[in-house]
Design a protein around this motif. Structure first.
Motif, PDB file in Angstrom:
ATOM      1  N   HIS A 479       0.831  -1.208   0.000  1.00  0.00           N
ATOM      2  CA  HIS A 479       0.000   0.000   0.000  1.00  0.00           C
ATOM      3  C   HIS A 479       0.864   1.255   0.000  1.00  0.00           C
ATOM      4  CE1 HIS A 479      -4.277  -1.088   0.417  1.00  0.00           C
ATOM      5  NE2 HIS A 479      -3.821  -2.210   0.938  1.00  0.00           N
ATOM      6  N   VAL A 480       1.900   1.269   0.827  1.00  0.00           N
ATOM      7  CA  VAL A 480       2.754   2.448   0.945  1.00  0.00           C
ATOM      8  C   VAL A 480       3.455   2.725  -0.380  1.00  0.00           C
ATOM      9  CG1 VAL A 480       4.772   3.432   2.109  1.00  0.00           C
ATOM     10  CG2 VAL A 480       3.058   2.192   3.428  1.00  0.00           C
ATOM     11  N   ARG A 481       3.988   1.666  -1.009  1.00  0.00           N
ATOM     12  CA  ARG A 481       4.692   1.855  -2.285  1.00  0.00           C
ATOM     13  C   ARG A 481       3.743   2.316  -3.381  1.00  0.00           C
ATOM     14  NH1 ARG A 481       7.573  -2.976  -0.769  1.00  0.00           N
ATOM     15  NH2 ARG A 481       5.985  -4.181  -1.860  1.00  0.00           N
ATOM     16  N   ARG A 482       2.542   1.717  -3.430  1.00  0.00           N
ATOM     17  CA  ARG A 482       1.608   2.010  -4.518  1.00  0.00           C
ATOM     18  C   ARG A 482       0.968   3.382  -4.376  1.00  0.00           C
ATOM     19  NH1 ARG A 482      -2.373  -1.896  -3.818  1.00  0.00           N
ATOM     20  NH2 ARG A 482      -3.604  -0.369  -2.655  1.00  0.00           N
ATOM     21  N   ASP A 483       0.542   3.720  -3.158  1.00  0.00           N
ATOM     22  CA  ASP A 483      -0.231   4.938  -2.961  1.00  0.00           C
ATOM     23  C   ASP A 483       0.567   6.079  -2.333  1.00  0.00           C
ATOM     24  OD1 ASP A 483      -2.465   3.546  -3.921  1.00  0.00           O
ATOM     25  OD2 ASP A 483      -2.962   2.809  -1.918  1.00  0.00           O
ATOM     26  N   MET A 484       1.872   5.843  -2.059  1.00  0.00           N
ATOM     27  CA  MET A 484       2.731   6.871  -1.471  1.00  0.00           C
ATOM     28  C   MET A 484       2.111   7.437  -0.190  1.00  0.00           C
ATOM     29  SD  MET A 484       5.261   6.783  -3.544  1.00  0.00           S
ATOM     30  CE  MET A 484       6.206   8.223  -3.112  1.00  0.00           C
ATOM     31  N   LEU A 485       1.680   6.541   0.689  1.00  0.00           N
ATOM     32  CA  LEU A 485       0.989   6.947   1.908  1.00  0.00           C
ATOM     33  C   LEU A 485       1.964   7.212   3.051  1.00  0.00           C
ATOM     34  CD1 LEU A 485      -2.005   4.440   1.941  1.00  0.00           C
ATOM     35  CD2 LEU A 485      -1.975   6.777   1.086  1.00  0.00           C
ATOM     36  N   GLN A 486       1.473   7.954   4.037  1.00  0.00           N
ATOM     37  CA  GLN A 486       2.201   8.218   5.268  1.00  0.00           C
ATOM     38  C   GLN A 486       1.356   7.697   6.424  1.00  0.00           C
ATOM     39  OE1 GLN A 486       2.325  12.310   6.444  1.00  0.00           O
ATOM     40  NE2 GLN A 486       4.243  12.120   7.587  1.00  0.00           N
ATOM     41  N   GLY A 487       2.002   7.090   7.425  1.00  0.00           N
ATOM     42  CA  GLY A 487       1.196   6.577   8.523  1.00  0.00           C
ATOM     43  C   GLY A 487       2.003   5.916   9.614  1.00  0.00           C
ATOM     44  N   PHE A 488       1.307   5.074  10.399  1.00  0.00           N
ATOM     45  CA  PHE A 488       1.852   4.520  11.636  1.00  0.00           C
ATOM     46  C   PHE A 488       1.877   2.997  11.623  1.00  0.00           C
ATOM     47  CE2 PHE A 488      -0.587   8.364  12.535  1.00  0.00           C
ATOM     48  CZ  PHE A 488       0.282   9.141  13.279  1.00  0.00           C
ATOM     49  N   VAL A 489       2.825   2.434  12.359  1.00  0.00           N
ATOM     50  CA  VAL A 489       2.810   1.021  12.734  1.00  0.00           C
ATOM     51  C   VAL A 489       2.925   0.996  14.255  1.00  0.00           C
ATOM     52  CG1 VAL A 489       4.000  -1.193  12.642  1.00  0.00           C
ATOM     53  CG2 VAL A 489       3.820   0.222  10.580  1.00  0.00           C
ATOM     54  N   VAL A 490       1.992   0.316  14.915  1.00  0.00           N
ATOM     55  CA  VAL A 490       1.957   0.289  16.380  1.00  0.00           C
ATOM     56  C   VAL A 490       2.244  -1.121  16.865  1.00  0.00           C
ATOM     57  CG1 VAL A 490       0.563   0.745  18.434  1.00  0.00           C
ATOM     58  CG2 VAL A 490       0.260   2.153  16.386  1.00  0.00           C
ATOM     59  N   CYS A 491       3.149  -1.237  17.824  1.00  0.00           N
ATOM     60  CA  CYS A 491       3.522  -2.533  18.394  1.00  0.00           C
ATOM     61  C   CYS A 491       3.207  -2.545  19.897  1.00  0.00           C
ATOM     62  CB  CYS A 491       5.010  -2.805  18.191  1.00  0.00           C
ATOM     63  SG  CYS A 491       5.526  -2.810  16.465  1.00  0.00           S
ATOM     64  N   PRO A 492       2.960  -3.729  20.471  1.00  0.00           N
ATOM     65  CA  PRO A 492       2.594  -3.806  21.891  1.00  0.00           C
ATOM     66  C   PRO A 492       3.741  -3.576  22.862  1.00  0.00           C
ATOM     67  CG  PRO A 492       1.838  -5.741  20.661  1.00  0.00           C
ATOM     68  CD  PRO A 492       2.824  -5.024  19.797  1.00  0.00           C
ATOM     69  N   GLN A 493       4.992  -3.716  22.391  1.00  0.00           N
ATOM     70  CA  GLN A 493       6.094  -3.591  23.341  1.00  0.00           C
ATOM     71  C   GLN A 493       7.308  -2.929  22.684  1.00  0.00           C
ATOM     72  OE1 GLN A 493       6.671  -7.607  24.755  1.00  0.00           O
ATOM     73  NE2 GLN A 493       7.121  -8.410  22.726  1.00  0.00           N
ATOM     74  N   ILE A 494       8.162  -2.357  23.527  1.00  0.00           N
ATOM     75  CA  ILE A 494       9.338  -1.632  23.037  1.00  0.00           C
ATOM     76  C   ILE A 494      10.398  -2.595  22.537  1.00  0.00           C
ATOM     77  CG2 ILE A 494      11.236  -0.118  23.746  1.00  0.00           C
ATOM     78  CD1 ILE A 494       9.323   1.213  25.706  1.00  0.00           C
ATOM     79  N   GLU A 495      10.638  -3.649  23.294  1.00  0.00           N
ATOM     80  CA  GLU A 495      11.652  -4.624  22.916  1.00  0.00           C
ATOM     81  C   GLU A 495      11.137  -6.020  23.177  1.00  0.00           C
ATOM     82  OE1 GLU A 495      13.978  -4.270  27.207  1.00  0.00           O
ATOM     83  OE2 GLU A 495      14.787  -3.256  25.440  1.00  0.00           O
ATOM     84  N   ALA A 496      11.815  -7.003  22.624  1.00  0.00           N
ATOM     85  CA  ALA A 496      11.389  -8.387  22.786  1.00  0.00           C
ATOM     86  C   ALA A 496      11.267  -8.712  24.263  1.00  0.00           C
ATOM     87  CB  ALA A 496      12.393  -9.322  22.120  1.00  0.00           C
ATOM     88  N   GLY A 497      10.140  -9.323  24.638  1.00  0.00           N
ATOM     89  CA  GLY A 497       9.888  -9.632  26.042  1.00  0.00           C
ATOM     90  C   GLY A 497       9.190 -10.954  26.203  1.00  0.00           C
TER      91      GLY A 497
END
Length: 696
Positions: A479-497
């Protein structure tokens, strides 16, 4: 540590409790023997019957006898994993079984030696035809221990076995001195168990209990759970109602001037759009409060983007016109700066003198704002926790506005209000609160609700995707490559736990491989505030394509150009929190989309829960579902070790809360000081202290 009440005694009198252990218990709200006695176990395991694996349902508890073939434990990408390969003889055939642990367990290797015959008790997982037990107990089949095993919540630094011993020792030590705080007639009217039998059922269930009674304990819906939840709710309601009475005991300094039909036109002249009908209705409710001689105590709630800032500005403008000052407190510097940027042109048009006060300002900048507030030469101050320091004072404070109210404690709100003589209070929340939840968390406040979004907003299209996280990232990259979008990726933790979930560093590394040439930045709570603010500014300016973050972006990020969001392992978040995160996109008129990824299987309970977000964008519907599943404490992050879970009593919990509110009102009407209910009064006073964990 707070003063001891009539049930308390010293935790240090219990065997094995020294100052360090007592401090660890206190960090989880366990200050007294009575607190330990009231710890509600986190679960139960019934070892009375061996469960045939062929009959064990996915997610159910099972107790099986198996022979160990192989055991291994390792760290992979910083994560601990242990696996046990064993075989179960059943019906004349051998069935393969895997056991899995995702965090370290003391003495595991010694108990999991190849060739041993063991009793395994744990939760069944059926995936792709394979059977596994997740985090099972390993026991000797000939000496399995108690027939009904009681499990206890996690308290950092205090092992589960130790906590179990302390809870039982506290009950034994208190004995007959543990007085039931609930009036007997109230228990009789509502069919509630007395305290002593309830604690006995929770901590030492009789082995003769029928299977359905054990199932009720396991599900958190036993009569003992019901009784403990009601006590918790009643104490909270009494504290809230007494807090309201105390807050309104003094007359206000500033009241709204009589309206001569000009306030609406003045507001229209200051903002570049017409307020919605819902905003006008909320403004009318608030202005009626501001004209009253007693302080306003009001919550303004509305979904993401519903226009709470405008309503709060209207209230502030009215107070300033009456000769008072207003102060706004936000939970993050980013949000305070955003409010200031939004308010500046409005304040300029209204002739309101505006200032910002944050912890990152220079000493000179800060001193100038503090001096202006005290002298009354600034009308509206927006800030963060920096407002709470003793040197910040106001000449004529008339209105306190607290944004994202659940992120501040009662003590912080009180500290800010104490900078004026009984100023009005307006608290804002973008997490929609159903009426029942409002009674529980903000029961001392009247509630105004914005359910109408400003025109032009297009909520994001939301899709749920189950399976490996790599597939979700690949789809995002397309999607990002095709539509040249800007946005977020959210993860549950800062580092592997310990959790089976992605982390920001791992996600960013893979996305940089998938999206060469795109600028990808990482932000989370451990990033220095200045660096985090710089990254946010660059993202807002379009210099960053993908912001990989934790929930630090949940509030205070307003970038209309951001048009996509991937939330990885969304099953680790609450529904309302996911709705808040999703609200960071869809803030403009262009189409945006949100991809919710779950590591759970399609059709699983976790996936069905997340489907709610794909089906609706109504935050109130989402919050109702979250309330039913997790309860008020978990929804707002207020849970402490050993408090009774709401989820097991989801249906009846609402009725119990209503009953607690009614009972609290009746008790205070007859006995405002609770002088005739000494034990209950002691519980309420302990609840009202900030140290008792009351963040409402």
């Amino acid at each position: 540590m707070p003063p001891r009440d009539s049930e308390a005694g010293e935790l240090g009198t219990l065997p094995g409790v020294g100052p360090k252990t007592a401090a660890k218990l206190a960090a989880h709200g366990l200050h007294t023997l009575a607190d330990l006695a009231r710890v509600v176990p986190s679960g139960y395991r019934d070892r009375r019957h061996r469960t045939p694996l062929s009959q064990a349902a996915d997610g159910a508890e099972a107790a099986v006898v198996a022979t160990i073939r192989k055991f291994s434990q390792r760290f992979f990408r910083g994560r601990f994993f242990a696996g046990l390969d064993c075989v179960v003889e059943e019906g004349g055939r051998e069935i393969g079984l895997q056991c899995q642990w995702f965090h370290r367990v003391g003495g595991l290797a010694e108990r999991a030696q190849a060739g041993k015959r063991v009793l395994l008790v744990g939760r069944v997982s059926r995936k792709k035809g394979k059977l596994a037990l997740i985090h099972p107990e390993i026991r000797d089949p000939e000496a399995p221990g108690p027939a009904i095993s009681v499990r206890y919540p996690e308290v950092e630094g205090v092992g589960e076995v130790t906590l179990a011993k302390l809870c039982r020792a506290a009950i034994e030590r208190l004995g007959s001195s543990l007085v039931d705080p609930l009036p007997p007639e109230l228990c009789a009217r509502l069919g509630l168990m007395p305290l002593a039998p309830a604690l006995a059922l929770l901590h030492a269930p009789d082995e003769a209990l029928p299977a359905e009674a054990i199932a009720a304990l396991q599900a958190g819906r036993s009569p003992a759970h019901r009784r403990m939840l009601f006590e918790e709710l009643l104490v909270a309601q009494l504290a809230l109602l007494r807090r309201r009475a105390a807050a309104q005991a003094l007359p206000v300094t500033v009241t709204l001037l009589p309206d001569e039909g000009t306030r609406r036109e003045q507001l229209r002249a200051c903002v570049p759009f017409e307020p919605t009908r819902a905003q006008w209705a909320a403004i009318d409710e608030i202005e009626a409060d501001l004209a009253h001689p007693r302080p306003m105590l009001r919550l303004l709630q509305g979904d993401v983007g519903s226009g709470k800032t405008l309503v709060a500005f209207a209230a502030s403008a009215g107070i300033v016109a009456a000769g008072g000052q207003a102060v706004w407190m936000a939970p993050t510097e980013i949000l305070a700066q955003q409010h200031t940027a939004t308010l500046r042109p409005w304040c300029l048009a209204a002739g309101i003198r505006l200032a910002l006060l944050t912890g990152s300002m220079t000493r000179g900048e800060r001193a100038a704002v503090v001096q202006a507030a005290a002298a009354g030469t600034v009308d509206l101050v927006v800030g963060t926790h920096a407002l709470l320091t003793e040197d910040v004072q106001f000449r004529r404070l008339g209105l306190v506005v607290v944004d994202e109210q659940h992120r501040f404690g009662v003590r912080q709100r009180a500290t800010l209000r104490d900078k004026g003589r009984a100023p009005h209070l307006l608290v804002l929340t973008a997490t929609p609160i159903p009426r029942t939840l409002a009674l529980s968390l903000v029961g001392e406040l009247d509630v105004s609700t914005l359910r109408e979004a400003p025109p032009g907003r297009r909520p994001p299209d939301t899709t749920l995707m189950a399976g490996p996280v790599a597939r979700a990232r690949f789809r995002l990259a397309e999607h990002v490559r095709r539509d040249m979008l800007q946005g977020f990726v959210v993860c549950p933790q800062i580092e592997a736990g310990a959790r089976e979930a992605s982390d920001v560093d791992e996600a960013a590394a893979e996305l940089r491989t998938l999206l060469p040439g795109k600028r990808i930045e990482v932000v989370h709570g451990r990033v220095e505030p200045a660096r985090r603010a710089a990254a946010m500014a660059e993202f807002r300016a379009g210099a960053i394509d993908v912001l990989v973050a934790t929930t630090v972006i949940e509030v205070g990020v307003d970038v209309p150009e951001a048009r996509f969001m991937l939330i990885e392992h969304a099953e680790h978040f609450g529904l309302s929190q996911l709705h808040q995160l999703r609200g960071r996109i869809g803030r403009g008129t262009a189409t945006s989309w949100c991809l919710l990824h779950t590591g759970a299987e399609a059709g699983s309970a976790a996936a069905r829960r997340l489907q709610v977000l794909a089906d609706t964008h109504d935050g109130f519907v989402v919050a109702e579902r979250d309330l039913a599943e997790r309860g008020p404490g978990e929804l707002f992050g207020l849970r402490q070790a050993g408090r009774v879970a709401w989820a097991g009593l989801a249906g009846e919990g609402v009725a119990l809360l209503e009953a607690a509110r009614t009972a609290a009102s009746e008790l205070l009407a007859r006995d405002p000081g609770l002088s005739g209910h000494a034990e209950l009064r002691a519980r309420v006073e302990r609840h009202a202290r900030p140290e008792a964990g009351d963040a409402g």
